[in-house]
Design a protein around this motif. Structure first.
Motif, mmCIF file in Angstrom:
data_model
loop_
_atom_site.group_PDB
_atom_site.id
_atom_site.type_symbol
_atom_site.label_atom_id
_atom_site.label_comp_id
_atom_site.label_asym_id
_atom_site.label_seq_id
_atom_site.Cartn_x
_atom_site.Cartn_y
_atom_site.Cartn_z
ATOM 1 N N TYR A 1 0.837 -1.207 0.000
ATOM 2 C CA TYR A 1 0.000 0.000 0.000
ATOM 3 C C TYR A 1 0.869 1.253 0.000
ATOM 4 C CZ TYR A 1 -3.446 3.488 1.251
ATOM 5 O OH TYR A 1 -4.244 4.600 1.258
ATOM 6 N N ALA A 2 1.935 1.245 0.801
ATOM 7 C CA ALA A 2 2.838 2.397 0.842
ATOM 8 C C ALA A 2 3.452 2.640 -0.531
ATOM 9 C CB ALA A 2 3.934 2.178 1.888
ATOM 10 N N GLU A 3 3.852 1.590 -1.218
ATOM 11 C CA GLU A 3 4.416 1.728 -2.563
ATOM 12 C C GLU A 3 3.370 2.230 -3.549
ATOM 13 O OE1 GLU A 3 7.631 1.600 -3.571
ATOM 14 O OE2 GLU A 3 7.952 1.460 -1.405
ATOM 15 N N GLU A 4 2.137 1.757 -3.407
ATOM 16 C CA GLU A 4 1.048 2.218 -4.263
ATOM 17 C C GLU A 4 0.837 3.722 -4.083
ATOM 18 O OE1 GLU A 4 -3.757 1.720 -4.302
ATOM 19 O OE2 GLU A 4 -2.579 -0.052 -3.786
ATOM 20 N N MET A 5 0.901 4.190 -2.843
ATOM 21 C CA MET A 5 0.727 5.620 -2.569
ATOM 22 C C MET A 5 1.878 6.438 -3.154
ATOM 23 S SD MET A 5 -2.127 6.328 -1.013
ATOM 24 C CE MET A 5 -2.762 5.307 -2.313
ATOM 25 N N LYS A 6 3.081 5.909 -3.081
ATOM 26 C CA LYS A 6 4.238 6.613 -3.651
ATOM 27 C C LYS A 6 4.111 6.717 -5.169
ATOM 28 C CE LYS A 6 7.479 5.509 0.039
ATOM 29 N NZ LYS A 6 8.713 4.803 0.394
ATOM 30 N N LYS A 7 3.610 5.668 -5.811
ATOM 31 C CA LYS A 7 3.397 5.707 -7.263
ATOM 32 C C LYS A 7 2.311 6.717 -7.616
ATOM 33 C CE LYS A 7 4.980 1.021 -8.131
ATOM 34 N NZ LYS A 7 4.608 -0.353 -8.463
ATOM 35 N N LYS A 8 1.272 6.771 -6.802
ATOM 36 C CA LYS A 8 0.199 7.737 -7.031
ATOM 37 C C LYS A 8 0.732 9.162 -6.888
ATOM 38 C CE LYS A 8 -4.515 8.768 -5.623
ATOM 39 N NZ LYS A 8 -5.643 8.362 -4.759
ATOM 40 N N ARG A 9 1.562 9.396 -5.847
ATOM 41 C CA ARG A 9 2.151 10.726 -5.648
ATOM 42 C C ARG A 9 3.006 11.109 -6.855
ATOM 43 N NH1 ARG A 9 6.064 11.609 -0.605
ATOM 44 N NH2 ARG A 9 7.257 10.097 -1.782
#
Length: 78
Positions: free
Chosen positions: A57-65
């Motif tokens: 999830y943290a990686e998904e958020m970083k990709k979204k950012r």
């Protein structure tokens, strides 16, 4: 809370005035900037261990950012 890294002013230090102008005059840009701010704050809370989540999830958020940042950069260079 400590300073939140990766704020738009930090990412685009020479474009602060243009960012402000776009937020006021372009509803789509304002929506993207707000989304970036929310995602960035969430990532900061995860990295500061204020919130716990999965690594995925943290990686998904970083990709979204990153995707939001790229879209913002497109507005700033247009």
């Amino acid at each position: 809370m400590s300073h939140v890294p990766h704020e738009l002013a930090d990412e685009f230090p020479d474009a602060a005035e243009k960012i402000h102008e776009l937020k006021l005059n372009n509803a789509h840009f304002a929506k993207i900037a707000d989304a970036y701010h929310e995602v960035n704050r969430e990532i900061h809370r995860i990295e500061a261990e204020i919130e716990t989540t999965s690594d995925a999830y943290a990686e998904e958020m970083k990709k979204k950012r990153l995707a939001l940042k790229d879209e913002i950069a497109g507005f700033l260079t247009a």
